[in-house]
Design a protein around this motif. Structure first.
Motif, PDB file in Angstrom:
ATOM      1  N   MET B  79       0.836  -1.202   0.000  1.00 32.50           N
ATOM      2  CA  MET B  79       0.000   0.000   0.000  1.00 32.50           C
ATOM      3  C   MET B  79       0.864   1.243   0.000  1.00 32.50           C
ATOM      4  O   MET B  79       1.904   1.304   0.644  1.00 32.50           O
ATOM      5  CB  MET B  79      -0.891  -0.015   1.239  1.00 32.50           C
ATOM      6  N   TYR B  84       2.108   9.201   2.993  1.00 32.66           N
ATOM      7  CA  TYR B  84       3.413   8.544   2.729  1.00 32.66           C
ATOM      8  C   TYR B  84       3.744   7.470   3.756  1.00 32.66           C
ATOM      9  O   TYR B  84       4.154   6.390   3.395  1.00 32.66           O
ATOM     10  CB  TYR B  84       4.607   9.505   2.693  1.00 32.66           C
ATOM     11  N   ALA B  85       3.570   7.813   5.084  1.00 31.44           N
ATOM     12  CA  ALA B  85       3.841   6.833   6.136  1.00 31.44           C
ATOM     13  C   ALA B  85       5.221   6.209   6.025  1.00 31.44           C
ATOM     14  O   ALA B  85       5.395   5.017   6.216  1.00 31.44           O
ATOM     15  CB  ALA B  85       2.762   5.735   6.131  1.00 31.44           C
ATOM     16  N   LEU B  86       6.214   7.033   5.745  1.00 23.74           N
ATOM     17  CA  LEU B  86       7.579   6.507   5.709  1.00 23.74           C
ATOM     18  C   LEU B  86       8.071   6.274   7.128  1.00 23.74           C
ATOM     19  O   LEU B  86       7.546   6.848   8.073  1.00 23.74           O
ATOM     20  CB  LEU B  86       8.491   7.496   4.984  1.00 23.74           C
ATOM     21  N   ASN B  95      14.117   2.274   4.201  1.00 28.91           N
ATOM     22  CA  ASN B  95      12.674   2.308   3.992  1.00 28.91           C
ATOM     23  C   ASN B  95      12.276   1.341   2.884  1.00 28.91           C
ATOM     24  O   ASN B  95      11.315   0.597   3.013  1.00 28.91           O
ATOM     25  CB  ASN B  95      12.230   3.727   3.614  1.00 28.91           C
ATOM     26  N   PHE B  98      12.979  -2.435   4.081  1.00 30.59           N
ATOM     27  CA  PHE B  98      12.460  -2.964   5.342  1.00 30.59           C
ATOM     28  C   PHE B  98      11.599  -4.213   5.180  1.00 30.59           C
ATOM     29  O   PHE B  98      11.842  -5.241   5.819  1.00 30.59           O
ATOM     30  CB  PHE B  98      11.674  -1.867   6.065  1.00 30.59           C
ATOM     31  N   GLY B  99      10.621  -4.119   4.300  1.00 36.28           N
ATOM     32  CA  GLY B  99       9.680  -5.233   4.133  1.00 36.28           C
ATOM     33  C   GLY B  99      10.396  -6.504   3.710  1.00 36.28           C
ATOM     34  O   GLY B  99      10.145  -7.591   4.239  1.00 36.28           O
ATOM     35  N   ARG B 146       8.593   1.806  -2.060  1.00 35.25           N
ATOM     36  CA  ARG B 146       8.507   0.828  -0.995  1.00 35.25           C
ATOM     37  C   ARG B 146       7.435  -0.225  -1.306  1.00 35.25           C
ATOM     38  O   ARG B 146       7.585  -1.410  -0.992  1.00 35.25           O
ATOM     39  CB  ARG B 146       8.179   1.532   0.323  1.00 35.25           C
ATOM     40  N   ARG B 150       8.046  -4.749  -3.141  1.00 30.66           N
ATOM     41  CA  ARG B 150       7.506  -5.961  -2.527  1.00 30.66           C
ATOM     42  C   ARG B 150       6.863  -6.875  -3.561  1.00 30.66           C
ATOM     43  O   ARG B 150       6.544  -8.015  -3.269  1.00 30.66           O
ATOM     44  CB  ARG B 150       6.505  -5.588  -1.433  1.00 30.66           C
TER      45      ARG B 150
END
Ligand SMILES: Nc1ncnc2c1ncn2[C@@H]1O[C@H](COP(=O)(O)OP(=O)(O)OP(=O)(O)O)[C@@H](O)[C@H]1O
Ligand SMILES: [Mg+2]
Lengths: 411, 363, 314
Positions: B79, B84-86, B95, B98-99, B146, B150
């Motif tokens: 998502m 942004y939710a960085l 960043n 990370f996933g 980001r 994924r």
């Protein structure tokens, strides 16, 4: 920072001590609970001297000492204040700030108020520097009903009788001795007593560094103490209410200053009726009989004495039988003046015993020991009471001697 | 890859009903765009799909599996957040990684994907910066990156382009489209930008106040708005909406004009019935500009003001107290107060039932 | 894309710019000074003066009645290391500091995580915070009896194992310090928790949500997102705890009342003991200086670490 602020404020207040006082003279003391007695003493002293004397109580004791000491260090010795005798008095007198009271004592002894024995208690190198506020002997207070219940006819006269009495009391369901360790100072009570009952000279030697705390004399006292604990003669040292076991009659005897009679009376045990007193007997027949004496001195500033000669009249009054009776009437405290009335039955019992046996007066350990060692050593004695085993006794003796040695090495 | 199916979706925030019952099917590999005015529930819907909000009622199926109670991390989604939710304490590089890192990907793979994303989004120079050291647009690109690395089955984008400048927005839009086609991923994309919706979508979902107003292909929605809301919402400037009345024969009467209507396009009610007429600005053609519509009606009015856009101008003019807007191709300067003549294209008008606001157009 | 032209900025302009900056700073500096002057005065009088006075004292030979005017050099500092039970004091102080840092923080964090967002959070918060507003002396007194041989702890433990227990928690050398530390933890837990909750509330929700979507488990989110973002708060809490731990006094003073070796319980108590019970003023002052130096050193180190961390997060 707490300490430095306290010290600073103490020093500042000390500097303004005399200037700030509206009174002619202030009488400082730290004894709490004796307010009525002090009020009477101060009133009498004012009248006798024509000075305007005001009382000022300061507690707790460590703050009080800090206050007095920093005042003296700052060159503003209070005119009248209470102090402690023994080494405490020695170091106070060393400052040169304390008035010599030889003439007054000569008068007092002449008048039959006191004897040479009391004078000795308040002297440094033979010169008296203080007058007594009170004098207290350290007998064993005992519960008369308990003794009766255990079939003990009279207070023990010898060590064997003492052990027999203790066993009988145990048999009857009592703990023989109330032995609290409250407030961090009570550890020395049994230690001192067992020392003077085995070897009074060695006890005195302990306080001047000539006898070690781990030598055979102390070993012997500690062995008896450990043995008493093993036999179950003592109450739980962890109890925080020092007279509880006496008042609820779980314990039968209490080795303590005779002033405790007043406390027990307040808690419903009438001196003379329920409570009696005797001196613990020496362990060996050949040991000199002795009694521990606790004496609270009143001292005067040499400068103030010089400035206000009338202060000597206040001192004279404070030594007088009238002053002693006033304190006795107000708070049940014995001033030590031979011409006062005993304030309660315990004091008169002890007076009678002393008149008859004439035991040697020995300054209480607390006052006799150098003040720098006092706290460290008594902690060790308290530690023993909380863990009264043979190993711990050895450890306590070793530690006490280590502390003792390092102190005397510096003198 | 995976299809996404919403069945009777409802979302309650306490007593407030944010989503009021939505059914939707997004095909595997389809690019679906949610549009709607602010507060209509676009983000809420997306967050329900992402697993960030509980589904108050209804079922969510992703790739044939009901995932109502499956945590986000196991839904196979990525998502891009509206905000942004960085991760503020991590560099751009971290960043992005990370996933994959917590999923235990091997380093080489992480690096490969990360470099790919960085290159595509032009993040190369910023890899060691922290989010606070980036501009809004740069942050948005990191957020997109980001999600990209994924390589999920379903992408969820919540207004990912809103902070980019026009040029970058066009570029990134293309990149997203290309990426989607490359990966064959299913995409659900929230925007309130019409052009974005039109250009990107295989399917547009117009949302209104917690409900679906219309679903369809972009042109479909544009040409055949099912109701007044969609008609007004899709297209810029907004469609001219005016009260009208059915006349005798296939005509609509409005503004004192008779506008002829093509036969068979609408289910016309009885003559005299009030209806609502919709005309897009490009269907009111100023005389002398563009192609003059054959069927239609002539109208003239005084120009109130005009907006010059370069390749065209929007002319706002007054007809008997009603303001209309027209689109002038190859524009010439127009003064306020000037009277102009226009022709309304009768074949392109929209008619709605005044009562129900739904279209009168036959399917 | 062609690079925009950079008009050259002359040295003169640069110098001018610097001058203007400095002037502006100086103007605001003067105004600031005016405003903080009264506070500075108070600090000087009640903090700086005693500190300097204390430092001076520590170099004298002042004990009991005399020595205030005799210079003792470093005597008092050397003496500290010659105290036979100095190692006890150090070990106990270390226990205090480590216990005071880690335990309230760990429990406070645990509680904060548990309580966050549960219904009645506010009630729990005030409940856990309550001990904090009690005077340490009162807390000490309460807990003295809780730990007493016939106290609550022994009764509960006794009921659990089905026999009488009269263990003297505060009368045994190996349990007294841990027992008092636990009381300290009980008292400071609340403020730690509240501060941490505030810190958590300040952490934005969306990086956490992003991490959820990114596939992180709850533990991974805590470890990689919440904890790093919470670090600045953790540092503040830690500094408060360190200072409280080093200077722990009232609790020990009250709770170790029955225990013989009060001096061995911590540096702060030892300082009081030497100063007031033994009347070694200069020595006490030296201990105070050492204690202050330790507190300042550790706090400073933590502050440096904190600003590093904060810089990373900002
Ligand atoms: N946590 C919440 N609690 C209560 N109401 C909420 C919450 N989040 C959203 N809402 C409400 O739900 C409705 C839909 O919100 P949502 O964020 O989905 O709108 P949106 O379509 O994404 O708007 P925008 O285009 O402005 O982002 C709004 O009325 C909003 O006030
Ligand atoms: Mg939104």
């Amino acid at each position: 920072m707490r300490v430095s602020t306290l010290l600073a404020s103490a020093a500042i207040t000390a500097a303004g001590w005399t200037a700030a006082s509206a009174q002619d003279v202030t009488f400082y003391y730290d004894k709490s609970g004796w307010d009525e007695g002090f009020a009477a003493l101060i009133e009498g002293a004012s009248e006798a001297s024509g000075l305007d004397i005001a009382g000022q109580q300061q507690t707790p004791t460590d703050r009080y000492q800090a206050y007095i000491m920093s005042s003296i260090a700052g060159g503003a010795t209070p005119a009248i204040f209470t102090w402690w005798n023994g080494k405490q008095l020695d170091s106070l007198v060393e400052t040169g700030e304390i008035a010599d009271l030889t003439a007054l004592w000569d008068e007092a002894i002449e008048a039959g108020w006191f004897s040479e024995a009391e004078r000795e208690l308040f002297s440094v190198d033979g010169t008296p520097y203080a007058i007594p506020l009170n004098v207290a002997r350290w007998p064993v207070l005992y519960n008369k009903d308990a003794f009766e219940a255990a079939g003990i006819e009279q207070p023990p006269q010898s060590w064997d009788e003492l052990i027999a009495a203790a066993d009988a009391l145990k048999e009857a369901g009592y703990v023989p001795f109330n032995a609290p360790a409250v407030g961090g100072w009570m550890g020395f009570i049994w230690f001192s007593e067992l020392m003077i009952r085995t070897d009074p000279d060695a006890f005195v030697g302990l306080t001047d560094g000539s006898v070690p705390y781990d030598g055979p004399e102390v070993q012997r006292a500690m062995e008896i103490w450990t043995d008493f604990y093993e036999r179950g003669y003592f109450t739980d040292a962890r109890e925080q209410d020092e007279t509880r076991f006496m008042v609820n009659e779980e314990a039968a005897m209490y080795l303590i200053g005779e002033w405790t009679a007043g406390i027990l009376a307040n808690r419903g045990m009438e001196p003379g009726e329920q409570i009696g007193a005797f001196l613990l007997p020496p362990i060996d027949a050949e040991t000199e009989n002795s009694v521990i004496v606790e004496a609270a001195p009143i001292v005067f500033s040499a400068d103030a004495m010089e400035e206000m000669p009338a202060l000597m009249d206040a001192a004279r009054y404070l030594m007088s039988p009238e002053a002693g009776n006033a304190l006795g009437a107000a708070n049940g405290i014995y001033s030590g003046n031979l011409m006062t009335d005993a304030p309660n039955a315990i004091v008169s019992d002890v007076n009678a015993i002393i008149a008859e046996d004439a035991p040697r007066s020995i300054v209480r350990w607390w006052e006799a020991v150098p003040p720098e060692l006092q706290g460290d050593l008594v902690s060790q004695m308290n530690a023993f009471m909380l863990d009264p085993t043979e190993e711990n006794a050895q450890r306590v003796m070793d530690d006490m001697q280590a502390l003792n040695e390092s102190y005397w090495a510096f003198q | 890859m995976a299809s996404v199916e919403l069945k009777d979706f409802v979302k309650l925030y306490g007593d407030h009903v944010a989503i009021k019952g939505i059914d939707l099917h997004v095909e595997d590999g389809e690019f679906c765009v949610f549009v709607g005015p602010s507060g209509c529930g676009k983000s809420t819907l997306l967050r329900m799909i992402a697993g960030l909000e509980t589904i108050s009622h209804g079922d969510l199926t992703i790739g044939g599996r009901v995932v109502n109670d499956v945590p986000s991390r196991d839904r196979g989604i990525a998502m891009v957040f509206q905000s942004y939710a960085l991760y503020p304490h991590m560099s751009v590089r971290d960043n992005l990684g990370f996933g994959m890192r917590i999923a235990g990907q091997d380093r080489a793979e992480i690096d490969r994907r990360r470099e790919g994303a960085a290159e595509m989004l032009g993040l190369g120079p910023y890899m060691d910066r922290r989010p606070s050291e980036l501009s809004g647009g740069q942050r948005q690109r990191v957020a997109i990156g980001r999600a990209m690395v994924r390589e999920p089955e379903v992408f969820l984008f919540d207004e990912p382009l809103s902070n980019l400048d026009a040029k970058l927005r066009n570029q990134t839009r293309l990149e997203i489209k290309r990426l989607q086609q490359q990966l064959g991923a299913t995409v659900i994309f929230v925007t309130h930008d019409q052009i974005e919706a039109m250009t990107l979508a295989d399917k547009i979902v117009v949302l209104q106040d917690g409900l679906v107003a219309q679903t369809g292909a972009p042109l479909d929605v544009f040409e055949r708005p099912r109701n007044l809301f969609v008609a007004g919402f899709i297209g810029a400037p907004a469609m001219n909406i005016l009260p009208a009345e059915i006349g005798e024969g296939p005509v609509v009467r409005a503004l004192g004009l008779e506008i002829p209507v093509e036969d068979g396009v609408f289910d016309l009610p009885l003559p005299g019935t009030s209806v609502t007429l919709g005309i897009r600005s490009e269907d009111i053609v100023p005389d002398g500009h563009g192609q003059r519509p054959q069927t239609g009606a002539d109208v003239s009015g005084a120009v109130k003001f005009s907006e010059v856009l370069g390749n065209e101008s929007l002319i706002f003019f007054d007809v008997g107290g009603v303001e209309l807007v027209s689109r002038m191709q190859r524009p010439r300067p127009v003064r306020a107060g000037e009277t102009l003549s226009f022709r309304i294209d009768g074949t392109r008008i929209h008619l709605f039932d005044t009562e129900t606001e739904t279209t009168l157009r036959r399917d | 894309m062609s690079a925009p032209l950079n008009p050259p900025i002359s040295q003169a302009i640069r110098a001018e710019a610097r001058k203007r900056e400095i002037a502006a700073r100086r103007r605001s500096g003067r105004v600031a000074l005016l405003f903080i002057a009264p506070a500075l005065g108070l600090v000087a009088l009640f903090l700086l003066f005693p500190v300097v006075f204390n430092l001076g004292l520590s170099f004298t030979r002042w004990q009991r009645f005399s020595g205030l005017d005799e210079f003792g050099g470093l005597m008092n500092y050397q003496r500290l290391f010659m105290v036979p039970y100095f190692s006890d004091v150090v070990i106990n102080t270390a226990m205090w500091v480590i216990g005071a840092i880690t335990l309230p923080l760990a429990f406070g964090l645990g509680l904060a995580l548990l309580l966050r967002g549960v219904p009645g959070e506010g009630l729990f918060k005030s409940l856990f915070f309550l001990p904090r507003v009690l005077a340490p002396a009162a807390v000490g007194t309460i807990w003295f009896y809780v730990y007493a041989p016939d106290g609550v702890i022994n009764s509960l433990a006794g009921a659990a194992v089905g026999q009488d227990i009269d263990y003297g928690w505060l009368f045994e050398s190996h349990t007294i310090t841990p027992a008092i530390i636990m009381t300290f933890v009980w008292q400071t837990l609340g403020i730690n928790m509240v501060l941490l909750l505030l810190g958590m509330a300040a952490i934005p929700r969306d990086p956490i949500e992003a991490a959820h979507v990114d596939g992180a488990s709850s533990w991974q989110i805590f470890r990689h997102i919440v904890w790093p973002l919470l670090l600045p708060t953790v540092f503040v809490v830690t500094i408060l705890n360190v200072i409280a731990g080093f200077t722990a006094f009232d609790l020990i003073w009250v709770m170790a009342n029955g225990y013989p070796a009060q001096r061995s319980l911590s540096l702060a108590v030892y300082m009081y003991y030497e100063t007031f019970s033994n009347s070694r003023w200069a020595f006490g002052a030296a201990i105070a200086v050492m204690l202050s130096a330790l507190v300042i050193l550790v706090s400073w180190a933590l502050t440096v670490m904190q600003s590093r961390v904060e810089e990373r997060i900002r």
